[in-house]
Design a protein around this motif. Structure first.
Motif, PDB file in Angstrom:
ATOM      1  N   THR A 155     -96.953  30.873  94.939  1.00 43.75           N
ATOM      2  CA  THR A 155     -96.466  30.223  93.712  1.00 43.75           C
ATOM      3  C   THR A 155     -95.578  29.033  94.070  1.00 43.75           C
ATOM      4  O   THR A 155     -95.902  27.891  93.778  1.00 43.75           O
ATOM      5  N   ILE A 213     -86.774  31.644  89.835  1.00 49.51           N
ATOM      6  CA  ILE A 213     -87.092  33.083  89.839  1.00 49.51           C
ATOM      7  C   ILE A 213     -87.868  33.451  88.570  1.00 49.51           C
ATOM      8  O   ILE A 213     -88.895  34.139  88.629  1.00 49.51           O
ATOM      9  N   ARG A 214     -87.401  32.954  87.439  1.00 51.90           N
ATOM     10  CA  ARG A 214     -88.123  33.243  86.182  1.00 51.90           C
ATOM     11  C   ARG A 214     -89.546  32.683  86.243  1.00 51.90           C
ATOM     12  O   ARG A 214     -90.510  33.338  85.842  1.00 51.90           O
ATOM     13  N   HIS A 216     -91.308  32.017  88.887  1.00 53.30           N
ATOM     14  CA  HIS A 216     -92.120  32.757  89.861  1.00 53.30           C
ATOM     15  C   HIS A 216     -92.691  34.022  89.226  1.00 53.30           C
ATOM     16  O   HIS A 216     -93.886  34.304  89.352  1.00 53.30           O
ATOM     17  N   ARG A 217     -91.839  34.767  88.533  1.00 52.36           N
ATOM     18  CA  ARG A 217     -92.332  36.007  87.922  1.00 52.36           C
ATOM     19  C   ARG A 217     -93.433  35.699  86.902  1.00 52.36           C
ATOM     20  O   ARG A 217     -94.447  36.394  86.817  1.00 52.36           O
ATOM     21  N   VAL A 220     -96.650  34.810  88.841  1.00 54.73           N
ATOM     22  CA  VAL A 220     -97.332  35.983  89.426  1.00 54.73           C
ATOM     23  C   VAL A 220     -98.156  36.675  88.347  1.00 54.73           C
ATOM     24  O   VAL A 220     -99.334  37.016  88.545  1.00 54.73           O
ATOM     25  N   GLN A 221     -97.530  36.836  87.201  1.00 49.63           N
ATOM     26  CA  GLN A 221     -98.241  37.487  86.080  1.00 49.63           C
ATOM     27  C   GLN A 221     -99.461  36.667  85.663  1.00 49.63           C
ATOM     28  O   GLN A 221    -100.528  37.220  85.395  1.00 49.63           O
ATOM     29  N   ALA A 266     -86.164  39.046  94.027  1.00 50.44           N
ATOM     30  CA  ALA A 266     -87.149  38.317  93.210  1.00 50.44           C
ATOM     31  C   ALA A 266     -88.592  38.561  93.650  1.00 50.44           C
ATOM     32  O   ALA A 266     -89.513  38.423  92.841  1.00 50.44           O
ATOM     33  N   GLN A 268     -89.832  41.382  94.769  1.00 49.06           N
ATOM     34  CA  GLN A 268     -90.313  42.767  94.632  1.00 49.06           C
ATOM     35  C   GLN A 268     -91.483  42.814  93.650  1.00 49.06           C
ATOM     36  O   GLN A 268     -91.436  42.204  92.589  1.00 49.06           O
ATOM     37  N   GLY A 269     -92.540  43.502  94.073  1.00 43.37           N
ATOM     38  CA  GLY A 269     -93.740  43.544  93.232  1.00 43.37           C
ATOM     39  C   GLY A 269     -94.792  42.532  93.685  1.00 43.37           C
ATOM     40  O   GLY A 269     -95.943  42.598  93.257  1.00 43.37           O
ATOM     41  N   ASP A 270     -94.398  41.584  94.552  1.00 39.33           N
ATOM     42  CA  ASP A 270     -95.383  40.631  95.088  1.00 39.33           C
ATOM     43  C   ASP A 270     -96.239  41.324  96.160  1.00 39.33           C
ATOM     44  O   ASP A 270     -95.907  42.412  96.632  1.00 39.33           O
TER      45      ASP A 270
END
Ligand code: BGC
Length: 414
Positions: A155, A213-214, A216-217, A220-221, A266, A268-270
């Protein structure tokens, strides 16, 4: 569905659109290159003309026996004006991806390698509350078009860099110049806040980090909404902070907490985290110790420590718990023998780490070409291949280091 990680080690080289393509007229960086004062020594202009010569670049990758290419998909090319999508630009990336596959090269894409559309910067860039949603739309657009054929998606490139630079890496004159450049751009654009991702004023670093960070999340989604099994993550600039005194240890650890702490959460979950390492910083009582006499240095005078790569990878893997991709690593030098030695000394310890069970999915050298090095323009050389800008031919010539890298790849069994 969970991500399908590559089943083979990715050996590649990296580039970024603004640094190689040329004619990147709608990007914020192009605008910032044009204001006075500017932090950029000169405009990127034609850069390496990779927008036209991308097939030659892919041939270079193939010629080195590499199986992957990391390049950026430039939002400013795809949406040069807000709401106006350039289908030709999407076609361009479509052809590049097919060109990779025809040559047995896995495409690894970066969705934002520092640059953003100038219209987006004029709306406050990543400080804009709506930035994550706008970036998510761009990610969906790109993934809809080429997502079915790419191997990895990054990203953001080095969203931690502003924080690193804010931790004492920039002299006051450089900070002042950044501020003057941003103010000049805001004035020239006639807007409230013209904001870029790579020319940053210190008091906005925290807000920018939050914006990244926002976004990026959201990205990812967005990527997963189109292609759930595609490995997605971001890449971090990681300096191998170390120390030689107790006081130095405190300083090094404080810097690590400040620079990488927010990102450990930030990501986590990637599916992976990209590590980009160029140097080691050794702290004494009064901060980082400069290069010592007799040490080998890069083109900007920083001491070279080949072990910094493996240390940075190990650190980030343990900090995040995620598989790592070395998305960048290299050395700026005009002395290609130095690059050859650096490659031979840096890569084997990384391979040892893989054999010890640390999940490292690939290694991408920065860079394929001598390119536009941001504020240093064309005065700093990271390429495995040179580009003849002087005679205006833009012909590429592999350096000896390209052969050394090819041999390392050919002779390494993982
Ligand atoms: C960036 C590249 C840059 C390289 C060498 C990294 O910070 O991702 O764009 O050219 O370092 O300076």
């Amino acid at each position: 569905m969970t991500a399908i990680l590559p089943d083979h080690f990715l050996w590649g080289a990296s580039t970024a659109g603004h640094q190689v393509d040329g004619g990147d007229t709608a990007a914020d960086t192009t605008f910032l290159e044009s204001v006075s004062p500017s932090v950029f020594k000169e405009p990127a202009g034609d850069a390496c003309r990779s927008w036209e010569r991308w097939a030659d670049d892919l041939d270079l990758i193939k010629g080195m026996g590499l199986n992957s290419y990391r390049f950026s998909v430039e939002w400013a090319r795809i949406e040069p004006e807000e709401g106006n999508v350039d289908q030709d630009a999407l076609d361009h990336y479509d052809r590049m991806v097919d060109g990779c596959l025809e040559r047995g090269i896995d495409p690894a894409i970066t969705l934002c390698h520092f640059t953003i559309p100038s219209w987006f910067a004029a709306k406050g860039g990543w400080l804009n509350h709506d930035a994550p949603a706008m970036f998510a739309d761009e990610c969906v657009r790109v993934l809809d078009r080429i997502g079915d054929r790419v191997a990895l998606a990054v990203t953001f490139n080095e969203p931690d860099l502003p924080r690193i630079l804010d931790n004492g890496s920039l002299p006051q004159e450089a900070v002042d110049l950044q501020r003057a450049c941003i103010n000049a751009a805001t004035k020239k654009a006639g807007v409230k806040q013209y904001r870029s991702g790579n020319v940053v004023i210190p008091e906005e670093v925290t807000q920018l980090e939050f914006g990244f960070i926002r976004a990026h999340r959201a990205a990812v989604q967005a990527v997963r909404s189109v292609r759930p099994e595609l490995p997605v993550g971001l890449s971090l600039a990681v300096i191998d902070e170390s120390y030689r005194t107790e006081e130095g240890k405190k300083l090094a650890m404080a810097k690590r907490r400040s620079c990488y702490g927010p990102w450990a959460q930030a990501v986590q979950g990637d599916d992976f985290v990209g590590v980009q390492n160029y140097e080691r910083e050794i702290f004494g009582d009064d901060g980082p110790v400069p290069a010592q006499p007799g040490e080998e240095v890069n083109e900007t005078g920083t001491a070279l420590h080949p072990e910094s790569l493996v240390n940075a990878v190990n650190y980030i893997h343990h900090l995040t718990g995620l598989p790592v991709v070395v998305t960048e690593h290299g050395v700026s030098t005009q002395d290609d023998e130095l690059r050859c030695r650096f490659l031979k000394a840096s890569i084997p310890p990384l391979i040892e780490l893989v054999r010890d069970g640390v999940p490292v999915l690939g290694y991408f050298h920065w860079s394929l070409l001598d390119n536009y090095e941001w504020i240093s323009a064309f005065d700093v050389h990271f390429g495995l291949c040179s580009v003849d800008r002087e005679h205006g031919t833009f012909d590429r010539t592999p350096k000896k280091s390209a052969g050394v890298y090819r041999d390392i790849v050919a002779n390494t069994v993982i």
